[in-house]
Design an enzyme around this catalytic site. Structure first.
Site, mmCIF file in Angstrom:
data_model
loop_
_atom_site.group_PDB
_atom_site.id
_atom_site.type_symbol
_atom_site.label_atom_id
_atom_site.label_comp_id
_atom_site.label_asym_id
_atom_site.label_seq_id
_atom_site.Cartn_x
_atom_site.Cartn_y
_atom_site.Cartn_z
ATOM 1 N N HIS A 72 0.842 -1.204 0.000
ATOM 2 C CA HIS A 72 0.000 0.000 0.000
ATOM 3 C C HIS A 72 0.873 1.248 0.000
ATOM 4 O O HIS A 72 1.776 1.383 0.809
ATOM 5 C CB HIS A 72 -0.910 0.025 1.243
ATOM 6 C CG HIS A 72 -2.136 -0.824 1.102
ATOM 7 N ND1 HIS A 72 -3.256 -0.640 1.871
ATOM 8 C CD2 HIS A 72 -2.403 -1.865 0.277
ATOM 9 C CE1 HIS A 72 -4.188 -1.524 1.515
ATOM 10 N NE2 HIS A 72 -3.689 -2.281 0.552
ATOM 11 N N TYR A 201 -8.937 5.604 8.085
ATOM 12 C CA TYR A 201 -9.017 5.918 9.516
ATOM 13 C C TYR A 201 -10.048 7.044 9.644
ATOM 14 O O TYR A 201 -9.835 8.139 9.126
ATOM 15 C CB TYR A 201 -7.670 6.408 10.044
ATOM 16 C CG TYR A 201 -6.597 5.348 10.133
ATOM 17 C CD1 TYR A 201 -5.878 4.938 9.003
ATOM 18 C CD2 TYR A 201 -6.282 4.763 11.355
ATOM 19 C CE1 TYR A 201 -4.885 3.974 9.101
ATOM 20 C CE2 TYR A 201 -5.279 3.787 11.453
ATOM 21 C CZ TYR A 201 -4.593 3.407 10.317
ATOM 22 O OH TYR A 201 -3.594 2.448 10.407
ATOM 23 N N PRO A 293 -3.469 0.211 18.875
ATOM 24 C CA PRO A 293 -3.211 -0.202 17.485
ATOM 25 C C PRO A 293 -3.474 0.894 16.435
ATOM 26 O O PRO A 293 -3.251 0.680 15.260
ATOM 27 C CB PRO A 293 -4.154 -1.381 17.282
ATOM 28 C CG PRO A 293 -5.098 -1.362 18.389
ATOM 29 C CD PRO A 293 -4.517 -0.582 19.504
ATOM 30 N N LYS A 297 1.599 -0.128 15.134
ATOM 31 C CA LYS A 297 3.004 -0.221 15.558
ATOM 32 C C LYS A 297 3.340 -1.441 16.406
ATOM 33 O O LYS A 297 4.509 -1.793 16.537
ATOM 34 C CB LYS A 297 3.376 1.046 16.351
ATOM 35 C CG LYS A 297 3.446 2.290 15.497
ATOM 36 C CD LYS A 297 4.468 2.164 14.391
ATOM 37 C CE LYS A 297 4.204 3.131 13.249
ATOM 38 N NZ LYS A 297 4.710 2.622 11.975
ATOM 39 N N TYR A 385 4.370 6.497 9.991
ATOM 40 C CA TYR A 385 3.484 5.379 9.656
ATOM 41 C C TYR A 385 4.243 4.275 8.906
ATOM 42 O O TYR A 385 4.073 3.096 9.204
ATOM 43 C CB TYR A 385 2.311 5.877 8.799
ATOM 44 C CG TYR A 385 1.177 4.858 8.684
ATOM 45 C CD1 TYR A 385 1.086 4.007 7.588
ATOM 46 C CD2 TYR A 385 0.215 4.745 9.684
ATOM 47 C CE1 TYR A 385 0.070 3.070 7.487
ATOM 48 C CE2 TYR A 385 -0.819 3.807 9.587
ATOM 49 C CZ TYR A 385 -0.882 2.984 8.493
ATOM 50 O OH TYR A 385 -1.884 2.049 8.396
HETATM 51 P P1 FAS Z 1 2.616 -12.149 21.433
HETATM 52 O O1 FAS Z 1 1.689 -11.804 22.558
HETATM 53 O O2 FAS Z 1 2.118 -12.150 20.047
HETATM 54 O O3 FAS Z 1 3.218 -13.620 21.677
HETATM 55 C C1 FAS Z 1 3.579 -14.031 22.967
HETATM 56 C C2 FAS Z 1 3.649 -15.554 22.985
HETATM 57 O O4 FAS Z 1 4.135 -15.940 24.263
HETATM 58 C C3 FAS Z 1 2.281 -16.203 22.808
HETATM 59 O O5 FAS Z 1 2.368 -17.225 21.837
HETATM 60 C C4 FAS Z 1 1.964 -16.793 24.189
HETATM 61 O O6 FAS Z 1 1.267 -18.024 24.121
HETATM 62 C C5 FAS Z 1 3.354 -16.991 24.775
HETATM 63 N N1 FAS Z 1 3.375 -16.918 26.244
HETATM 64 C C6 FAS Z 1 2.736 -16.016 27.025
HETATM 65 N N2 FAS Z 1 2.980 -16.287 28.332
HETATM 66 C C7 FAS Z 1 3.805 -17.374 28.359
HETATM 67 C C8 FAS Z 1 4.392 -18.139 29.404
HETATM 68 N N3 FAS Z 1 4.202 -17.821 30.682
HETATM 69 N N4 FAS Z 1 5.165 -19.205 29.067
HETATM 70 C C9 FAS Z 1 5.375 -19.515 27.751
HETATM 71 N N5 FAS Z 1 4.838 -18.839 26.718
HETATM 72 C C10 FAS Z 1 4.065 -17.784 27.034
HETATM 73 N N6 FAS Z 1 -0.461 -4.693 16.574
HETATM 74 C C11 FAS Z 1 -0.502 -4.030 15.405
HETATM 75 O O7 FAS Z 1 0.551 -3.626 14.904
HETATM 76 N N7 FAS Z 1 -1.701 -3.801 14.771
HETATM 77 C C12 FAS Z 1 -2.890 -4.272 15.292
HETATM 78 O O8 FAS Z 1 -3.939 -4.077 14.720
HETATM 79 C C13 FAS Z 1 -2.879 -4.991 16.495
HETATM 80 N N8 FAS Z 1 -4.038 -5.495 17.028
HETATM 81 C C14 FAS Z 1 -3.987 -6.188 18.215
HETATM 82 C C15 FAS Z 1 -5.160 -6.717 18.801
HETATM 83 C C16 FAS Z 1 -5.106 -7.406 20.030
HETATM 84 C C17 FAS Z 1 -6.366 -7.987 20.633
HETATM 85 C C18 FAS Z 1 -3.868 -7.542 20.698
HETATM 86 C C19 FAS Z 1 -3.785 -8.237 22.042
HETATM 87 C C20 FAS Z 1 -2.707 -7.021 20.134
HETATM 88 C C21 FAS Z 1 -2.757 -6.349 18.885
HETATM 89 N N9 FAS Z 1 -1.601 -5.842 18.283
HETATM 90 C C22 FAS Z 1 -1.633 -5.169 17.112
HETATM 91 C C23 FAS Z 1 -0.334 -6.013 18.906
HETATM 92 C C24 FAS Z 1 0.170 -7.423 18.603
HETATM 93 O O9 FAS Z 1 0.124 -7.645 17.240
HETATM 94 C C25 FAS Z 1 1.530 -7.551 19.219
HETATM 95 O O10 FAS Z 1 2.317 -6.392 19.004
HETATM 96 C C26 FAS Z 1 2.298 -8.758 18.752
HETATM 97 O O11 FAS Z 1 1.503 -9.904 18.943
HETATM 98 C C27 FAS Z 1 3.593 -8.817 19.563
HETATM 99 O O12 FAS Z 1 4.184 -10.020 19.334
HETATM 100 P P2 FAS Z 1 4.965 -10.777 20.516
HETATM 101 O O13 FAS Z 1 5.849 -9.813 21.209
HETATM 102 O O14 FAS Z 1 5.558 -11.988 19.869
HETATM 103 O O15 FAS Z 1 3.874 -11.186 21.590
HETATM 104 C C1 PHB Z 2 -5.493 -4.323 10.979
HETATM 105 O O1 PHB Z 2 -5.614 -4.569 9.757
HETATM 106 O O2 PHB Z 2 -5.767 -5.172 11.868
HETATM 107 C C2 PHB Z 2 -5.001 -2.957 11.419
HETATM 108 C C3 PHB Z 2 -4.492 -2.102 10.468
HETATM 109 C C4 PHB Z 2 -4.026 -0.845 10.867
HETATM 110 C C5 PHB Z 2 -4.100 -0.477 12.205
HETATM 111 C C6 PHB Z 2 -4.608 -1.357 13.154
HETATM 112 C C7 PHB Z 2 -5.071 -2.605 12.751
HETATM 113 O O3 PHB Z 2 -3.664 0.751 12.592
#
Ligand code: FAS
Ligand code: PHB
Length: 390
Positions: A72, A201, A293, A297, A385
């Site tokens: 994009h 957005y 989000p 980032k 961004y």
């Molecule tokens: P993660 O949380 O992805 O992974 C952590 C891993 O550790 C998991 O597999 C878990 O099972 C494991 N773990 C946890 N506790 C443990 C323990 N005690 N022992 C062993 N393993 C354990 N980011 C964006 O950029 N855009 C978005 O739109 C966006 N939407 C999101 C929506 C939600 C609901 C959430 C919660 C986050 C969102 N994020 C978004 C942020 C998300 O994408 C994170 O930045 C990303 O998953 C980070 O990756 P990790 O650091 O690997 O952590």
């Molecule tokens: C998504 O596609 O999940 C998404 C994209 C941009 C954002 C947040 C979430 O800023």
């Protein structure tokens, strides 16, 4: 068992770090308390910065992303019934973002880890890091009722916000910075074509809305909602009606709706733990920081943390220098705080706050007016961004 690096967490940060270390000949074992299906079942991020795309390529896991991902070159800000395109490519000298779901990125990394035959232990219970401030760090866990002990040189806490790594650090050694926002995001996934070819957005008196996608046939939409709302309180019809209300008329009329297959609410917070290193333990990704989000980032910050830690560990093992690992926390936090600022700024500019008064409303309108009439202002938005340099 002994290995060089134990990685706690098989999410994007743990898997990406594991792949990069393996390519540098550094052995790592990944432990996760969950199973693959659970991890892949989480619907999370959708936008990758250039740096993240580059790291996926460096990890040898980028092939499908380049085939199925959507490059994009811009996105739109919608307010007052109109939308205004932010031309990322023009404003950043040709940079853009890649739209590719975190679920698919995680799947690609899992697949590559299997190809190289590296060790990952899923469903590992009671994972605990030990002696990371001493000379002999190790990690214990239980699997099928049997206790295990892994001696290692370093521990990477890639276990997310609710993980065990940050909580294993003595409270006196860590400083937490936190801001909780008074609303959440209700997200919906549906196999319908996206309303627009790029993200939208939207700032609307009824609340923020985001139109995103996972492919040209699968859409991802978000609505700002109250913190006490529940996904089950929102029928598909209610969601589609409210999304139409918050979009400019031409988009509302073009919106293709259909049955959702995922609907969930995520609270919004800004959170940073400092420092990100404690002796032989390094905090990575969501284990160290969380951003709303709005700026896309979260996942991308996990990737830049991995970049800094990988560089440091490679330097340690290949050049016997600790300079990179000693600099990890400061280098990562410098980029983290700039992304935390950007995510806070985007959230503040685009959402309706319960206590938004007339003055705050005018400031939001002035911010949006400035962004859509000043190249300098739009450039600041665009360069953040697409992702600031590592
Ligand atoms: P993660 O949380 O992805 O992974 C952590 C891993 O550790 C998991 O597999 C878990 O099972 C494991 N773990 C946890 N506790 C443990 C323990 N005690 N022992 C062993 N393993 C354990 N980011 C964006 O950029 N855009 C978005 O739109 C966006 N939407 C999101 C929506 C939600 C609901 C959430 C919660 C986050 C969102 N994020 C978004 C942020 C998300 O994408 C994170 O930045 C990303 O998953 C980070 O990756 P990790 O650091 O690997 O952590
Ligand atoms: C998504 O596609 O999940 C998404 C994209 C941009 C954002 C947040 C979430 O800023």
């Amino acid at each position: 068992m002994r290995t060089q690096v134990v990685i706690i967490g098989s999410g994007p940060s743990g898997l990406l770090l594991g792949q990069l270390l393996a390519k540098a000949g550094i052995e790592a074992v990944i432990l996760d308390r969950a199973g693959k299906d659970y991890i892949l079942g989480r619907v999370r991020a959708g936008v990758l910065e250039n740096g993240t795309v580059g790291l996926m390529d460096e990890a040898g896991a980028g092939a499908r992303m380049h085939v199925e991902g959507l490059p994009h070159g811009g996105f739109s800000l919608a307010f007052d019934g109109r939308d205004h395109r932010i031309d990322l490519a023009d404003l950043t000298g040709g940079k853009g973002v890649m739209v590719y779901g975190q679920t698919e990125l995680t799947r690609d990394l899992m697949q590559q880890r299997e190809v190289i035959g590296a060790k990952t232990i899923y469903d590992a219970a009671n994972v605990r890091p030990h002696d990371f401030d001493g000379r002999s760090p190790y990690v214990t866990y239980e699997a099928e009722g049997v206790s295990h002990h892994i001696d290692c040189d370093f521990i990477a806490g890639c276990d997310g916000f609710h993980g065990v790594s940050r909580k294993a650090v003595p409270e006196k050694s860590i400083t937490i910075f936190e801001k909780v926002y008074p609303f959440g995001w209700l997200g919906l996934l549906a196999d319908v074509p996206p309303v627009n070819h790029e993200l939208i957005y939207a700032n609307h008196p009824g609340g923020f809305a985001l139109c995103s996608m996972r492919s040209e046939s699968r859409s991802r939409y978000y609505l700002q909602c109250a913190l006490d709302e529940r996904g089950e309180d929102w029928s598909d019809d209610r969601f589609w009606d409210e999304l139409r209300r918050r979009l400019p008329a031409h988009h509302a009329e073009a919106l293709v709706t259909g049955p959702s297959f995922e609907k969930s609410i995520a609270p919004l917070r800004s959170f940073v733990a400092e420092p990100m290193r404690f002796g032989k333990l390094f905090l990575v990704g969501d284990a160290a920081h969380i951003v709303p989000p709005t700026g896309a980032k979260g996942l991308n910050l996990a990737a830049s943390d991995v970049h800094y830690l990988y560089a440091g560990l490679r330097e340690y093992y290949q050049e016997r220098s600790s300079a990179g690992i000693d600099a990890y926390s400061a280098r990562a936090l410098s980029r983290v705080w700039k992304a935390v600022r950007f995510s806070w700024w985007m959230t503040t500019m685009l959402h309706r706050f319960p206590d938004t008064g007339a003055f705050d409303q005018k400031i939001q309108e002035a911010e949006l007016d400035y962004l859509t009439h000043s190249r300098a202002a739009a450039t600041v938005l665009a360069e953040n961004y697409v992702g600031l340099a590592y």
